[in-house]
Write an enzyme that holds these catalytic residues in place. Structure first.
Site, PDB file in Angstrom:
ATOM      1  N   CYS A 118      -4.033   9.725  10.741  1.00 58.98           N
ATOM      2  CA  CYS A 118      -5.214   8.918  11.096  1.00 58.98           C
ATOM      3  C   CYS A 118      -5.064   8.209  12.439  1.00 58.98           C
ATOM      4  O   CYS A 118      -6.042   7.722  12.990  1.00 58.98           O
ATOM      5  CB  CYS A 118      -5.500   7.896  10.011  1.00 58.98           C
ATOM      6  SG  CYS A 118      -5.696   8.642   8.399  1.00 58.98           S
ATOM      7  N   HIS A 261      -9.840   2.170  12.242  1.00 65.70           N
ATOM      8  CA  HIS A 261      -9.795   3.363  11.403  1.00 65.70           C
ATOM      9  C   HIS A 261     -10.588   3.082  10.127  1.00 65.70           C
ATOM     10  O   HIS A 261     -10.426   2.036   9.497  1.00 65.70           O
ATOM     11  CB  HIS A 261      -8.335   3.701  11.087  1.00 65.70           C
ATOM     12  CG  HIS A 261      -8.186   4.798  10.083  1.00 65.70           C
ATOM     13  ND1 HIS A 261      -8.955   5.940  10.119  1.00 65.70           N
ATOM     14  CD2 HIS A 261      -7.365   4.934   9.006  1.00 65.70           C
ATOM     15  CE1 HIS A 261      -8.612   6.718   9.110  1.00 65.70           C
ATOM     16  NE2 HIS A 261      -7.662   6.136   8.424  1.00 65.70           N
ATOM     17  N   ASN A 291     -12.942   8.425   4.804  1.00 65.27           N
ATOM     18  CA  ASN A 291     -11.821   8.468   5.748  1.00 65.27           C
ATOM     19  C   ASN A 291     -11.724   9.880   6.331  1.00 65.27           C
ATOM     20  O   ASN A 291     -11.417  10.828   5.613  1.00 65.27           O
ATOM     21  CB  ASN A 291     -10.543   8.096   4.987  1.00 65.27           C
ATOM     22  CG  ASN A 291      -9.299   8.123   5.846  1.00 65.27           C
ATOM     23  OD1 ASN A 291      -9.315   8.620   6.970  1.00 65.27           O
ATOM     24  ND2 ASN A 291      -8.213   7.597   5.310  1.00 65.27           N
TER      25      ASN A 291
HETATM   26  N1  ACO Z   1     -12.490   6.187 -10.135  1.00 63.51           N
HETATM   27  C1  ACO Z   1     -12.241   5.391 -11.181  1.00 63.51           C
HETATM   28  N2  ACO Z   1     -11.015   4.879 -11.422  1.00 63.51           N
HETATM   29  C2  ACO Z   1     -10.039   5.178 -10.553  1.00 63.51           C
HETATM   30  C3  ACO Z   1     -10.249   6.000  -9.432  1.00 63.51           C
HETATM   31  C4  ACO Z   1     -11.527   6.516  -9.247  1.00 63.51           C
HETATM   32  N3  ACO Z   1     -11.841   7.308  -8.198  1.00 63.51           N
HETATM   33  N4  ACO Z   1      -9.080   6.111  -8.754  1.00 63.51           N
HETATM   34  C5  ACO Z   1      -8.179   5.379  -9.420  1.00 63.51           C
HETATM   35  N5  ACO Z   1      -8.745   4.823 -10.520  1.00 63.51           N
HETATM   36  C6  ACO Z   1      -8.156   3.952 -11.522  1.00 63.51           C
HETATM   37  C7  ACO Z   1      -6.658   4.090 -11.568  1.00 63.51           C
HETATM   38  O1  ACO Z   1      -6.300   5.159 -12.418  1.00 63.51           O
HETATM   39  C8  ACO Z   1      -6.267   2.744 -12.136  1.00 63.51           C
HETATM   40  O2  ACO Z   1      -6.423   2.775 -13.532  1.00 63.51           O
HETATM   41  P1  ACO Z   1      -5.306   2.109 -14.484  1.00 63.51           P
HETATM   42  O3  ACO Z   1      -5.276   0.653 -14.086  1.00 63.51           O
HETATM   43  O4  ACO Z   1      -5.828   2.386 -15.850  1.00 63.51           O
HETATM   44  O5  ACO Z   1      -4.031   2.815 -14.142  1.00 63.51           O
HETATM   45  C9  ACO Z   1      -7.302   1.794 -11.579  1.00 63.51           C
HETATM   46  O6  ACO Z   1      -8.402   2.614 -11.142  1.00 63.51           O
HETATM   47  C10 ACO Z   1      -6.821   0.989 -10.395  1.00 63.51           C
HETATM   48  O7  ACO Z   1      -6.181   1.865  -9.476  1.00 63.51           O
HETATM   49  P2  ACO Z   1      -5.517   1.317  -8.198  1.00 63.51           P
HETATM   50  O8  ACO Z   1      -4.730   2.425  -7.540  1.00 63.51           O
HETATM   51  O9  ACO Z   1      -4.823   0.025  -8.523  1.00 63.51           O
HETATM   52  O10 ACO Z   1      -6.797   0.997  -7.306  1.00 63.51           O
HETATM   53  P3  ACO Z   1      -6.827   0.237  -5.955  1.00 63.51           P
HETATM   54  O11 ACO Z   1      -7.694  -0.949  -6.103  1.00 63.51           O
HETATM   55  O12 ACO Z   1      -5.437   0.038  -5.400  1.00 63.51           O
HETATM   56  O13 ACO Z   1      -7.568   1.263  -5.004  1.00 63.51           O
HETATM   57  C11 ACO Z   1      -7.239   2.973  -3.337  1.00 63.51           C
HETATM   58  C12 ACO Z   1      -7.029   2.564  -4.795  1.00 63.51           C
HETATM   59  C13 ACO Z   1      -8.721   2.928  -3.050  1.00 63.51           C
HETATM   60  C14 ACO Z   1      -6.712   4.389  -3.147  1.00 63.51           C
HETATM   61  C15 ACO Z   1      -6.497   2.014  -2.429  1.00 63.51           C
HETATM   62  O14 ACO Z   1      -5.183   1.878  -2.865  1.00 63.51           O
HETATM   63  C16 ACO Z   1      -6.487   2.432  -0.969  1.00 63.51           C
HETATM   64  O15 ACO Z   1      -7.505   2.414  -0.314  1.00 63.51           O
HETATM   65  N6  ACO Z   1      -5.312   2.792  -0.429  1.00 63.51           N
HETATM   66  C17 ACO Z   1      -5.171   3.084   1.010  1.00 63.51           C
HETATM   67  C18 ACO Z   1      -5.697   4.445   1.368  1.00 63.51           C
HETATM   68  C19 ACO Z   1      -5.644   4.581   2.887  1.00 63.51           C
HETATM   69  O16 ACO Z   1      -6.045   3.686   3.589  1.00 63.51           O
HETATM   70  N7  ACO Z   1      -5.144   5.638   3.432  1.00 63.51           N
HETATM   71  C20 ACO Z   1      -5.070   5.609   4.898  1.00 63.51           C
HETATM   72  C21 ACO Z   1      -4.308   6.556   5.468  1.00 63.51           C
HETATM   73  S1  ACO Z   1      -4.950   8.140   5.081  1.00 63.51           S
HETATM   74  C22 ACO Z   1      -4.279   9.285   6.189  1.00 63.51           C
HETATM   75  O17 ACO Z   1      -3.528   8.961   7.044  1.00 63.51           O
HETATM   76  C23 ACO Z   1      -4.601  10.729   5.947  1.00 63.51           C
END
Ligand code: ACO
Length: 335
Positions: A118, A261, A291
């Site tokens: 990214c 980003h 993203n």
């Molecule tokens: N729909 C519904 N529920 C979901 C989904 C979904 N799409 N995805 C995960 N969940 C559930 C999980 O299973 C979890 O359930 P559990 O508590 O029963 O285990 C719950 O939701 C919470 O999951 P978390 O992973 O804690 O959710 P979080 O609030 O951390 O959000 C996310 C996840 C959106 C992926 C976040 O961590 C994030 O944005 N991370 C950074 C991603 C990023 O910025 N990447 C950048 C670089 S990318 C590149 O370089 C190619």
């Protein structure tokens, strides 16, 4: 801006292209166990674009590149080099930049890809700057961030498939005319390769070659430790912004617009709070595209220019982070 007031290269033209096909959160909720409410609340994303079958990463890169060349008032034959930032090249080799060269009908000029996920666009911007300042053969370098992330997503993994989209953004970089004060004032890049497993594609490279077993285990798809990447991103977006401002004796008050980003609205909100910068200083389009990795910053920059949010004389802060882990920022005075 006070420091770095002798910019040596500038962004002569910008352009972007996103595929026409829209995939909404509603569409995804029919494929995996998710909902529009969860995706919007946790990420801010409402929909993303995906390539049609047969539409290659180099196709969308060319579409964005043509627009950037046109906006620079140039013809493709004016381009002296092509650098593409991508983690979804058409093939492992030859480079997608070579495919772009072919599709633009160009010959002989140097072409290469850069892989910084990214942060890719900021890496290629710095490389173009270095080439222009050290080699008189180059006058106009086409840089592109292009991604067909739909090709590396596990569409059965709800924790990643809702986050990403396809797109391409491009710019033509040239030396700043003598006496002009606009241009790229500074670029800051970084990387930390100590935890590659936080965000990667485990198989298909030379370390773990593709096999029936890697295919069966889905190891050719993007894997991400979302929580750790979120923490890293929330920290580094602030650090990369402050580092470049401090190095140039500037504050956020000197910046007219921030092009971050576009990964997750909560990361940008965290940065807004930590840096005490109002959210309306950040350009946001992740609700429409998700993203798009290396395409994210140049697509956003192009939309900010075409919507009039970036104007001549504006001070623009570009900031990105991604797999590697990598990060970077750039200060640009628009022309
Ligand atoms: N729909 C519904 N529920 C979901 C989904 C979904 N799409 N995805 C995960 N969940 C559930 C999980 O299973 C979890 O359930 P559990 O508590 O029963 O285990 C719950 O939701 C919470 O999951 P978390 O992973 O804690 O959710 P979080 O609030 O951390 O959000 C996310 C996840 C959106 C992926 C976040 O961590 C994030 O944005 N991370 C950074 C991603 C990023 O910025 N990447 C950048 C670089 S990318 C590149 O370089 C190619």
């Amino acid at each position: 801006m006070t420091a770095g007031n002798n910019p040596s290269v500038y962004i002569k033209g910008v352009g972007s292209y996103v595929p026409e096909k829209i995939l909404t959160n509603q569409d995804l909720s029919k494929v995996v166990d998710t909902s529009d409410e969860w995706i919007v609340t946790r990420t801010g994303i409402k929909e993303r674009r995906v390539c049609e079958n047969g539409q290659e990463c180099s196709d969308i890169a060319v579409a964005a590149g043509r627009k950037a060349i046109e906006s620079a008032g140039l013809h493709p034959s004016d381009i002296d080099a092509i650098i593409v930032g991508t983690i979804t090249p058409d093939m492992i080799f030859p480079s997608t930049a070579c495919m772009v060269q072919k599709k633009l009908g160009l010959e002989n000029i140097p072409c290469t890809d850069v892989q910084a996920a990214c942060t890719g666009f900021l890496y290629v911007l710095d490389m173009a700057r270095g080439m222009l300042l050290t080699n008189h053969r180059y006058n106009n370098i086409l840089i592109i961030g292009a991604e067909k992330l739909s090709s590396i997503i596990d569409w059965s993994d709800r924790s990643t498939c809702v986050l990403f989209g396809d797109g391409a953004g491009a710019a033509v970089i040239a030396r700043t005319p003598a006496g002009a004060t606009y241009g790229v004032n500074d670029i800051y890049l970084g990387a930390d390769g100590s935890n590659p497993e936080l965000l990667n594609i485990p198989a298909g490279g030379s370390s773990l070659t593709a096999s029936e077993a890697t295919l069966a285990q889905g190891q050719h798809f993007l894997k991400m430790n979302g929580k750790e990447v979120f923490k890293f991103a929330s920290r580094v977006i602030v650090q990369a912004s402050e580092e470049i401002l401090n190095a140039n004796n500037l504050s956020m008050d000197d910046v007219d617009i921030i092009i971050p980003h576009q990964a997750n609205i909560r990361i940008i909100e965290n940065a807004s709070k930590a840096m005490k910068v109002p959210m309306d200083k950040f350009f946001i389009n992740l609700d429409r595209y998700g993203n798009t990795s290396a395409a994210s910053v140049p697509v956003a920059m192009d939309e900010a220019v075409s919507s009039g949010l970036i104007q001549a004389g504006h001070h623009v802060l570009l900031v990105a982070f991604g797999a590697g882990l990598t990060w970077g920022s750039a200060l640009v005075k628009w022309h």
